[in-house]
Design an enzyme around this catalytic site. Structure first.
Site, mmCIF file in Angstrom:
data_model
loop_
_atom_site.group_PDB
_atom_site.id
_atom_site.type_symbol
_atom_site.label_atom_id
_atom_site.label_comp_id
_atom_site.label_asym_id
_atom_site.label_seq_id
_atom_site.Cartn_x
_atom_site.Cartn_y
_atom_site.Cartn_z
ATOM 1 N N GLY A 225 -13.568 -2.078 -7.436
ATOM 2 C CA GLY A 225 -14.901 -1.561 -7.147
ATOM 3 C C GLY A 225 -14.960 -0.596 -5.988
ATOM 4 N N GLY A 226 -13.805 -0.056 -5.555
ATOM 5 C CA GLY A 226 -13.842 0.888 -4.438
ATOM 6 C C GLY A 226 -14.416 0.240 -3.197
ATOM 7 C CB THR B 127 -9.138 -1.053 -8.183
ATOM 8 O OG1 THR B 127 -9.060 0.136 -7.413
ATOM 9 C CG2 THR B 127 -8.595 -2.202 -7.371
ATOM 10 C CB SER C 88 -7.029 -0.622 1.032
ATOM 11 O OG SER C 88 -7.394 -1.213 -0.205
ATOM 12 C CB SER C 89 -12.393 -1.408 -0.131
ATOM 13 O OG SER C 89 -12.975 -0.419 0.683
ATOM 14 C CD GLU D 24 -4.897 4.294 -3.654
ATOM 15 O OE1 GLU D 24 -5.809 4.521 -2.844
ATOM 16 O OE2 GLU D 24 -4.967 3.432 -4.535
ATOM 17 N NE ARG E 30 -4.246 1.590 0.589
ATOM 18 C CZ ARG E 30 -5.103 2.042 -0.312
ATOM 19 N NH1 ARG E 30 -4.861 1.865 -1.603
ATOM 20 N NH2 ARG E 30 -6.216 2.656 0.059
ATOM 21 C CG ASP F 202 -8.621 5.197 -0.630
ATOM 22 O OD1 ASP F 202 -9.643 5.757 -1.057
ATOM 23 O OD2 ASP F 202 -8.181 4.140 -1.111
#
Length: 579
Positions: A477-478, A386, A457-458, A425, A113, A428
């Protein structure tokens, strides 16, 4: 060794279902105690790779044919996606690699990340009125975290791969130099982001090289990106994080008004973390730990749902219960989760079956539970941002990887002379606690920005294993990634094929906004009517979302299947069998 190619494309839709399961016991380490991984008595009959682009899938197969394993293939697929999917991911972004080493039985989560630069204080993202400066949070240099994906490519190759890094990166280098055919999704995405992207000289040099924006059918060449990948191939970590590429990245960020430090690039490190592991029915689920929120949310949702025999319920009742499980998991995601290197989280509690049972008791079987905070804002889509790929090889090694630059084309900023499109990012983080980000997701102190911290993060790379099956899956897909993976798990548990799982219609609820999102035809009109009578707000017939990629191994019958999301026409799921 002679190989025979077999492409699996089985399209169909079936309803998902789930029944009761046994609850794990809290280990005190933040994950559920799970049954030991089933002992494999055989190895897969070939290699299966599913990714969002056929060139990336083929790159992985080529590397395996050259003697590489699943981890070498992962480097090839990841790097190639970075070339052919700039709308979704790239070496200017980050990702998560969930690995299973068949020789040791070890599962490991490689966290690549992005991290926050020191200059990225909360105050830096507020306007003169003290409100979140949305442009700064999502566009240009201030929106970009320190990239992690190049370090992951080097780490995975050197620690787990079999081939030299240069050999695994060769397909991506070739495609960057020679070019690939622009597909409609790239063209549409550029049109949506053109105003931002054309602010920056480096971006114009790549995407307006022929004088006009990318158009479907044209060839997009990226010689600077090819050179950057060559430097990574030659010098490893230093090829990106030190030397000429690092100098150009720093200069570009500085010239556009941002501030990165050389030490922040040179000091980036991937983290190896223990995955979240828990039992669900006959499956052992291995999935992403923080700074992903996905694994904790999956553990909560599935353990909540174990209290009902969903196949016996009608569509409205079943959907109601699944949505209520989603609602509760996303509430806890918002409040508790963040970077484990910075935040103490009650992971043992959040993933405990007893806690899930308590949440289950708060669900009324016939009425919706209003979310604590309501917002009239729709959930923004991330169908094009993504990407995910899934791999299994002949030794039984597995890779489930999700990588991203966040929004469409990330920050929009390509550093001149590098071809590197930087992520955005930073959005986020909870840049202003209590203010939703671009995906409508709230955040508070646990996900507040701090120097060196990784944003929540998802992304939820996952695999699931029973006595006779292995399935690997994940999706973009967020904030909807987690519920896509949930629906995929339920689909596999219901006996669907890999392609049927990839094609399943999707619903989503994320606590706030207090509404069910549903793809066209995901919910029948009578079901929508019943859900509304229960008190749910239902946004039926939204645009499709996601891009799930999955592979499946039937250990008992020794069969492999791949499934690629039909929502993405350039995706590819291929199986190569040994003769």
């Amino acid at each position: 060794m002679r190989m025979a190619l077999k492409t699996v494309l089985l399209v169909g839709f079936l309803s998902t279902a789930v029944g009761a399961c046994a609850t794990g016991t809290d280990t005190g380490t933040g994950v559920q105690a799970a049954a030991a991984a089933p002992q494999e008595t055989r190895t897969p009959p070939g290699v299966a790779i599913a990714s969002a682009h056929s060139l990336a899938t083929q790159a992985g197969l080529d590397v395996v044919a050259a003697g590489g394993n699943a981890f070498d293939a992962a480097v090839a697929v990841s790097a190639t996606l970075s070339v052919v999917e700039p709308i979704s991911s790239g070496i200017g972004g980050g990702g998560f690699f969930l690995l299973h080493d068949a020789s040791t039985g070890r599962d490991v989560f490689v966290d690549a990340r992005e991290t926050a630069p020191a200059a990225a204080t909360p105050e830096a993202y507020l306007d003169e009125d003290g409100e979140l400066d949305r442009d700064r949070a999502t566009n240009g240099p201030w929106s970009a975290g320190i990239p992690g994906l190049p370090a992951a490519l080097v780490h995975v190759s050197e620690k787990y791969g079999r081939l030299p890094l240069a050999e695994s990166l060769a397909p991506a280098i070739r495609i960057a130099r020679e070019g690939f055919e622009v597909y409609p999704r790239l063209e549409r995405g550029y049109a949506r982001r053109s105003e931002v992207m054309e602010r920056y000289q480096g971006t114009r040099e790549v995407f307006l090289a022929d004088g006009d924006p990318p158009q479907a059918g044209e060839i997009l060449r990226q010689p600077d990106l090819a050179r950057t990948l060559e430097l990574i191939a030659e010098r490893g970590f230093d090829g990106f994080y030190r030397g000429e590429v690092a100098d150009k990245l720093l200069a570009s960020v500085r010239e556009e008004g941002g501030h990165w430090r050389a030490g922040e690039l040179a000091g980036y490190t991937v983290r190896e973390r223990e995955p979240v592991v828990f039992d669900y029915r006959d499956w052992r689920i291995v999935t992403a730990p923080p700074p992903s929120s996905g694994g904790v949310a999956l553990a909560q949702m599935l353990q909540i749902l174990e209290g009902w025999n969903l196949p016996e319920l009608d569509d409205a009742k079943r959907t109601h219960l699944v949505v209520e499980a989603m609602r509760r998991a996303y509430r806890d995601r918002t409040i508790y989760l963040g970077d484990p290197d910075f935040v103490e989280m009650p992971l043992g509690l959040l993933t405990d079956g007893r806690y899930a049972a308590g949440l289950r008791a708060t669900i009324h079987p016939e009425k919706a539970t209003p979310s604590t905070l309501l917002s009239g804002e729709p959930v923004p889509l991330e169908d094009d941002e993504t990407t995910h790929f899934s791999i299994i090889d002949t030794e039984g090694n597995r890779v489930s990887t999700t990588q991203t630059v966040n929004l469409l084309y990330g920050s929009g900023l390509v550093a001149p002379g590098t071809g590197v499109l930087l992520n955005n990012e930073m959005d986020d983080f909870a840049l202003k606690p209590g203010t939703p980000n671009a995906f409508g997701v709230m955040g508070f102190d646990a996900n507040a920005v701090e120097p060196g911290k990784r944003m929540l993060s998802s992304m939820t790379p996952t695999y699931m294993e029973s006595a006779d099956q292995v399935a690997i899956l994940g999706a973009p897909g967020g904030s909807r990634i987690i519920t896509e993976v949930l629906i995929g798990i339920l689909g596999y548990d219901d006996g669907l094929s890999a392609q049927q799982v990839a094609a399943l219609p999707r619903i989503h609820h994320q606590w706030m906004p207090d509404a069910i999102s549903a793809e066209p035809d995901a919910l029948a009109p009578p079901t929508v009517k019943k859900l509304r009578a229960m008190g749910h707000t239902v946004n039926a017939g939204e645009d499709t979302w996601g891009n799930l990629q999955t592979v499946w191994w039937d250990k008992q019958g020794n069969r492999l299947e791949g499934g690629t999301d039909p929502r993405n026409p350039v995706g590819s799921a291929e199986v190569v069998l040994e003769d």
